[in-house]
Write a protein that holds these residues in place. Structure first.
Motif, PDB file in Angstrom:
ATOM      1  N   CYS B  12       0.884  -0.997   0.487  1.00  0.00           N
ATOM      2  CA  CYS B  12      -0.274   0.367  -0.408  1.00  0.00           C
ATOM      3  C   CYS B  12       1.172   1.277  -0.237  1.00  0.00           C
ATOM      4  O   CYS B  12       2.067   1.819   0.858  1.00  0.00           O
ATOM      5  CB  CYS B  12      -1.106   0.560   1.219  1.00  0.00           C
ATOM      6  SG  CYS B  12      -2.264   1.361   1.268  1.00  0.00           S
ATOM      7  N   THR B  13       0.594   2.016  -1.255  1.00  0.00           N
ATOM      8  CA  THR B  13       1.289   3.325  -0.677  1.00  0.00           C
ATOM      9  C   THR B  13       0.416   4.380  -0.255  1.00  0.00           C
ATOM     10  O   THR B  13       0.324   5.742  -0.468  1.00  0.00           O
ATOM     11  CB  THR B  13       1.956   3.923  -2.181  1.00  0.00           C
ATOM     12  OG1 THR B  13       0.081   4.085  -3.778  1.00  0.00           O
ATOM     13  CG2 THR B  13       2.023   2.779  -2.851  1.00  0.00           C
ATOM     14  N   GLY B  14      -1.003   4.186   0.265  1.00  0.00           N
ATOM     15  CA  GLY B  14      -1.470   5.215   1.487  1.00  0.00           C
ATOM     16  C   GLY B  14      -2.648   6.082   0.465  1.00  0.00           C
ATOM     17  O   GLY B  14      -2.411   7.549   0.691  1.00  0.00           O
ATOM     18  N   CYS B  15      -2.305   5.443  -1.126  1.00  0.00           N
ATOM     19  CA  CYS B  15      -3.216   6.872  -2.240  1.00  0.00           C
ATOM     20  C   CYS B  15      -4.914   6.863  -2.105  1.00  0.00           C
ATOM     21  O   CYS B  15      -4.936   8.111  -2.253  1.00  0.00           O
ATOM     22  CB  CYS B  15      -2.631   6.065  -3.283  1.00  0.00           C
ATOM     23  SG  CYS B  15      -3.984   4.524  -3.635  1.00  0.00           S
ATOM     24  N   HIS B  16      -5.290   6.261  -0.594  1.00  0.00           N
ATOM     25  CA  HIS B  16      -6.582   6.490  -0.340  1.00  0.00           C
ATOM     26  C   HIS B  16      -7.930   5.866  -2.133  1.00  0.00           C
ATOM     27  O   HIS B  16      -9.025   6.627  -1.665  1.00  0.00           O
ATOM     28  CB  HIS B  16      -6.887   7.981  -0.041  1.00  0.00           C
ATOM     29  CG  HIS B  16      -6.212   8.048   0.883  1.00  0.00           C
ATOM     30  ND1 HIS B  16      -6.817   8.087   2.772  1.00  0.00           N
ATOM     31  CD2 HIS B  16      -4.584   8.455   1.552  1.00  0.00           C
ATOM     32  CE1 HIS B  16      -5.964   8.252   3.597  1.00  0.00           C
ATOM     33  NE2 HIS B  16      -4.842   9.157   2.465  1.00  0.00           N
ATOM     34  N   ARG B  17      -7.169   5.833  -3.581  1.00  0.00           N
ATOM     35  CA  ARG B  17      -8.701   5.046  -4.329  1.00  0.00           C
ATOM     36  C   ARG B  17      -9.282   4.292  -3.406  1.00  0.00           C
ATOM     37  O   ARG B  17     -10.198   4.747  -4.659  1.00  0.00           O
ATOM     38  CB  ARG B  17      -7.604   4.938  -5.189  1.00  0.00           C
ATOM     39  CG  ARG B  17      -5.988   6.029  -5.978  1.00  0.00           C
ATOM     40  CD  ARG B  17      -6.373   5.785  -6.961  1.00  0.00           C
ATOM     41  NE  ARG B  17      -6.836   5.414  -8.133  1.00  0.00           N
ATOM     42  CZ  ARG B  17      -7.306   6.375  -8.377  1.00  0.00           C
ATOM     43  NH1 ARG B  17      -7.499   7.929  -8.320  1.00  0.00           N
ATOM     44  NH2 ARG B  17      -8.452   6.435  -9.665  1.00  0.00           N
ATOM     45  N   VAL B  39      -8.459   3.936   5.204  1.00  0.00           N
ATOM     46  CA  VAL B  39      -6.512   3.711   4.905  1.00  0.00           C
ATOM     47  C   VAL B  39      -5.751   4.245   6.008  1.00  0.00           C
ATOM     48  O   VAL B  39      -6.113   5.562   5.884  1.00  0.00           O
ATOM     49  CB  VAL B  39      -6.112   4.044   3.789  1.00  0.00           C
ATOM     50  CG1 VAL B  39      -4.102   4.043   3.403  1.00  0.00           C
ATOM     51  CG2 VAL B  39      -6.503   3.429   2.629  1.00  0.00           C
ATOM     52  N   ARG B  41      -3.194   6.169   7.011  1.00  0.00           N
ATOM     53  CA  ARG B  41      -1.704   6.442   6.904  1.00  0.00           C
ATOM     54  C   ARG B  41      -1.263   7.629   7.916  1.00  0.00           C
ATOM     55  O   ARG B  41      -1.667   8.541   8.120  1.00  0.00           O
ATOM     56  CB  ARG B  41      -1.820   7.448   5.165  1.00  0.00           C
ATOM     57  CG  ARG B  41      -0.756   8.586   5.141  1.00  0.00           C
ATOM     58  CD  ARG B  41      -0.260   8.689   3.668  1.00  0.00           C
ATOM     59  NE  ARG B  41       0.941   9.567   3.247  1.00  0.00           N
ATOM     60  CZ  ARG B  41       0.684   9.502   1.982  1.00  0.00           C
ATOM     61  NH1 ARG B  41       0.592   8.566   1.193  1.00  0.00           N
ATOM     62  NH2 ARG B  41       1.972  10.674   1.917  1.00  0.00           N
ATOM     63  N   ASP B  47       1.474   2.937   6.263  1.00  0.00           N
ATOM     64  CA  ASP B  47      -0.117   2.646   5.330  1.00  0.00           C
ATOM     65  C   ASP B  47      -0.513   1.684   5.662  1.00  0.00           C
ATOM     66  O   ASP B  47       0.254   0.642   5.357  1.00  0.00           O
ATOM     67  CB  ASP B  47       0.487   3.171   3.890  1.00  0.00           C
ATOM     68  CG  ASP B  47       1.160   4.450   3.586  1.00  0.00           C
ATOM     69  OD1 ASP B  47       0.575   5.281   3.062  1.00  0.00           O
ATOM     70  OD2 ASP B  47       2.623   4.548   3.170  1.00  0.00           O
ATOM     71  N   PRO B 124      -4.212   0.529  -7.088  1.00  0.00           N
ATOM     72  CA  PRO B 124      -3.562   0.104  -8.476  1.00  0.00           C
ATOM     73  C   PRO B 124      -2.087  -0.681  -8.018  1.00  0.00           C
ATOM     74  O   PRO B 124      -1.729  -1.218  -8.687  1.00  0.00           O
ATOM     75  CB  PRO B 124      -2.687   1.738  -8.279  1.00  0.00           C
ATOM     76  CG  PRO B 124      -3.641   3.019  -7.070  1.00  0.00           C
ATOM     77  CD  PRO B 124      -4.812   1.905  -7.015  1.00  0.00           C
TER      78      PRO B 124
END
Ligand code: SF4
Ligand code: SF4
Ligand code: SF4
Lengths: 629, 153
Positions: B12-17, B39, B41, B47, B124
């Motif tokens: 997880c990159t913490g993008c919140h998508r 998420v 973060r 994340d 993603p």
């Protein structure tokens, strides 16, 4: 009812300590689309010429756009628009992270900051509520300490904090505003502007969300964008971060080295994206809503450059604290980046100021008398890191460096002119105009905020990248003549490059997503689909182009009113001399004037002054920007 | 075989998508605070996506019988006719992923989108996946164990 936008502007006056909430006018907003377009109109109309960038009368606009905070994959951005203390021009600094989205969820598209507080304050915006709170206890704290203190104090780990560090408080002319601990609205000195207003930070959080006019259609358009981005041509951005460019650029001889004296760095393999990933990366990190995640967290575990986990470095920073200063030690680069993050400094201007000083030292223009006995030798990482500290505190030689390259060169006299790599006072970023792209050379010369390769676009997309970004159908010249060509075609092409980039700027989108061709990036046409479903406005790509043109013209008008004309659209002398070595040996810029002529003409601007003609402004519905003289 | 949501925080990159897609699917708006996936973060460099594991503890505390298990997906779902928004379920949820929606004033939780989870389809980074139950269970064991092991390192 508002879709896509929050529909409100917050105006905070720090002198009186009062604020008011203004409803936005839908038609007026749509004319500029939002974000920097609307901010350009606000600043043009509300900030008359000649106001000192650090005076209480100076205004700052925090701006979001239609796609900010949405699931449009590029929607993590906000922009800070202001008059730069470094250049005296219009400036806009974009940053990602969570700040923009959360500002919108809190119920505001724009924040206009005016006046100057008597004592240090911060602005706290949450769910439509606004408080101006005392920040005396935060003054003197760095970015990390300020952020952590505010999270504890406001008892909310989900706030987004945009704050200055010591550099902004001390008035370093290229101090940055840092949000979410490691995302910088970097260029042009917004940190110093905040400092001059006694404004330490703006804090946001909100649970309002963003309403979508036609959710099904919107979801379909976003799905299309997600699919298209799978074919993205610069796929190394997600995997290696932007640092992946170091090796590539070096192999092509377009990696600025030793203050742009050279374009090739022997030890580039020691500071590559691969080494960064392997030895120092903790994890990849995305801005709010971003599907790429170009950001990364790194740290140096031990040694003299030990650095706690931090966001960065990205490509620009690695070149600035690396090759530009002749440094091949990635740990020193990471450390310097960390210091810029916590003190709130623009890494580009900081690195370039140090590189400039090193060249001046090499040439004997600066001696150990000036530098507190420190030899400023190329490649000395330790000295470089020490200089970053000194700059942030404006201490000793740091006081001199804190003014930026242009002012330093003026003080050292004509002999230093050769080493002063800036346009309009803004130090150049890590892209070589002699070898990378001649459209880039043109962009450096004309960019409203000075030597900038990113606002509104990375100019090299067209000839270096061979990408049309969906602009062919608008009339963008195609195919591009070879990179080194300096014919009028380049000037015409730049009109399209700029306007395409400006579409991202007025939508609040990150620029990375618009580099490709149809099917491999978010083209203006796809942005139009997304924005239409989001706002219900049925916007076409042509309408976006027109709004972009308004915004682009207004910024030029802003600068014109401050006295900037064609004679300021020039490049540092160094670029008219041939690159001395490396794969790009012999290349130079010889014919800037021809490209300028073609560009002004394509824009419908006056060739003598380089400024929009009254006819052009009338055509765009910008009569208010016609100058009386 | 039933499928479950499985998360891998290391990706997880913490993008919140995922949150954005969840609220868009459920309410036609983009609003992480109206999402059924969360998420977390935090700084520096944390994340973690948190999703409902459909354990069903909430079913028993609901005074109106508004929570039941969907036969097809095995997800615990809210019956909008019966929920009175008392919040008992949110109190008992062991990982804090049940909430009272601020607009509908009713319990809101992950219903696995009826078998085609929007969050998993659009993550993603593949950090949320919709996997057959035993594979998801194995991943959960791993995460549980690692979460405890970290303290010893
Ligand atoms: S969409 Fe995936 S990567 Fe992004 S926050 Fe959710 S789980 Fe993490
Ligand atoms: S909030 Fe609704 S679902 Fe939850 S316990 Fe109360 S009635 Fe049952
Ligand atoms: S499965 Fe559907 S309801 Fe559950 S968290 Fe994912 S998107 Fe939300």
């Amino acid at each position: 009812m508002w879709y896509g936008f929050a529909g409100k502007l917050l105006r905070v006056n720090l002198t009186s300590g009062e604020f008011k909430v203004e409803e936005l006018d839908k038609n007026e907003l749509r004319k500029y689309m939002g974000c920097v377009g609307y901010a350009a109109k606000l600043l043009y109309q509300e900030m008359p010429a000649g106001i000192g960038p650090l005076a209480p009368e100076a205004k700052v606009v925090l701006a979001t756009g239609a796609v900010t905070g949405t699931s449009c994959p590029s929607g993590g951005s906000y922009e800070v628009c202001y008059k730069s203390p470094l250049t005296g021009t219009w400036n806009q600094a974009r940053s990602g992270g969570a700040f923009g989205p959360k500002l919108k969820y809190a119920g505001f598209d724009f924040v206009v900051i005016e006046g100057k507080a008597k004592e240090p304050v911060y602005i706290y915006i949450h769910d439509g509520k606004v408080e101006i709170k005392a920040a005396k206890h935060l003054w003197g704290l760095n970015v990390e300490e300020t952020t952590d203190t505010l999270i504890r104090e406001l008892d909310d780990p989900e706030i987004s904090v945009a704050t200055i560090g010591q550099a902004g408080e001390n008035g370093v002319l290229y101090a940055a505003l840092i949000n979410d601990r490691g995302r910088a609205a970097g260029r042009g000195g917004i940190g110093a502007v905040f400092g001059s207003k006694n404004l330490k930070a703006v804090v946001v959080n909100g649970r309002g969300g963003i309403k979508v006019a036609r959710p099904k259609e919107f979801a379909a358009a976003i799905e299309k964008a997600e699919q298209w981005l799978k074919n993205y041509p610069l796929s190394s951005i997600p995997t290696l971060g932007t640092v992946g460019l170091v090796s590539l650029n070096n192999s092509l001889g377009i990696l600025p080295t030793k203050n742009f004296q050279e374009t090739y760095f022997e030890n580039a393999d020691q500071i590559s994206g691969e080494v960064l990933n392997r030895k120092y990366q903790i994890k990849r990190r995305a801005c709010y809503g971003c599907s790429f995640a170009c950001g990364r967290y790194t740290s140096v575990m031990s040694g003299k450059y030990a650095t706690p986990p931090m966001e960065g470095p990205e490509y620009e920073t690695v070149d600035m604290f690396g090759p530009i200063c002749g440094v091949d030690d990635l740990e020193a680069i990471i450390r310097a980046n960390y210091l810029c993050n916590v003190y709130g400094l623009d890494t580009v201007s900081t690195g370039m100021s140090i590189g400039f000083a090193m060249e001046c030292y090499e040439k004997g223009l600066l001696t150990e008398k000036d530098t507190e006995g420190m030899p400023l030798r190329w490649g000395d990482g330790e000295v470089m890191v020490k200089l970053v500290e000194k700059i942030a505190h404006r201490e000793g030689i740091g006081e001199f460096l804190a003014q930026g390259v242009k002012r330093m060169a003026e003080q050292l006299g004509p002999a230093a002119e050769e080493a002063a790599i800036h346009v309009k006072g803004l130090e150049l970023p890590a892209h070589e105009p002699r070898s990378e792209s001649k459209v880039l050379a043109l962009q450096y010369a004309v960019s409203p905020r000075g030597g900038c390769h990113m606002h509104p676009n990375w100019a090299s997309t067209w000839d270096f990248g061979q990408l049309d970004c969906g602009m062919k159908e608008f009339g963008m010249p195609w195919p591009p003549k070879e990179i080194q060509d300096e014919s009028p075609q380049k000037g015409v092409a730049y009109r399209y490059v700029a306007l395409q980039g400006e579409i991202s700027e007025i939508l609040g989108a990150c620029i990375f997503y618009s580099w490709g061709t149809e099917g491999s990036c978010i083209t203006p046409q796809l942005y139009a689909e997304i924005v239409s479903a989001l706002t219900g406005w049925d916007v076409t790509a042509e309408e976006l182009m027109l709004a972009a043109e308004r915004s682009w013209n207004l910024k030029r008008c802003f600068n014109a009113r401050e006295g900037f004309t064609r004679e300021h659209d020039k490049l540092p002398k160094r670029f008219t001399k041939a690159i001395p070595n490396g794969p790009a040996k012999g290349l130079k810029v010889v014919n800037l004037d021809a490209m300028l002529d073609a560009y002004y003409e394509a824009m419908g601007w006056d060739k003598a002054t380089g400024n929009p003609t009254p006819e052009k402004l009338k055509e765009l519905g910008l009569e208010f920007a016609i100058m009386s003289s | 075989m039933a499928k479950m949501l499985m998360v891998d925080p290391s990706l997880c990159t913490g993008c919140h998508r995922c949150e954005m897609w969840c609220s868009l699917t459920k309410y036609g708006e983009i609003n992480p605070s109206r999402s059924n996936v969360y998420v977390v973060r935090r700084e520096p460099a944390v994340d973690v996506p948190v999703v409902c594991i459909q354990c069903g503890l909430c079913i028993n505390v609901c005074p109106t019988g508004a929570l039941k298990r969907d036969k097809k997906t095995m997800a615990v779902v809210v019956d909008k006719e019966k929920c009175v928004g008392c919040g008992m379920c949110t109190n008992v949820c062991p990982i804090g992923v049940l909430r009272i929606d601020k607009e509908t004033k009713m319990a809101a939780k992950c219903d696995l989108c009826g078998g085609s989870p929007a969050c998993a389809a659009h993550c993603p980074q593949n950090a949320i996946r919709y996997e057959v139950a035993n594979k998801a269970a194995a991943k959960r064991r791993e995460l549980w164990a690692m979460a405890h092991a970290v303290r010893n390192r």
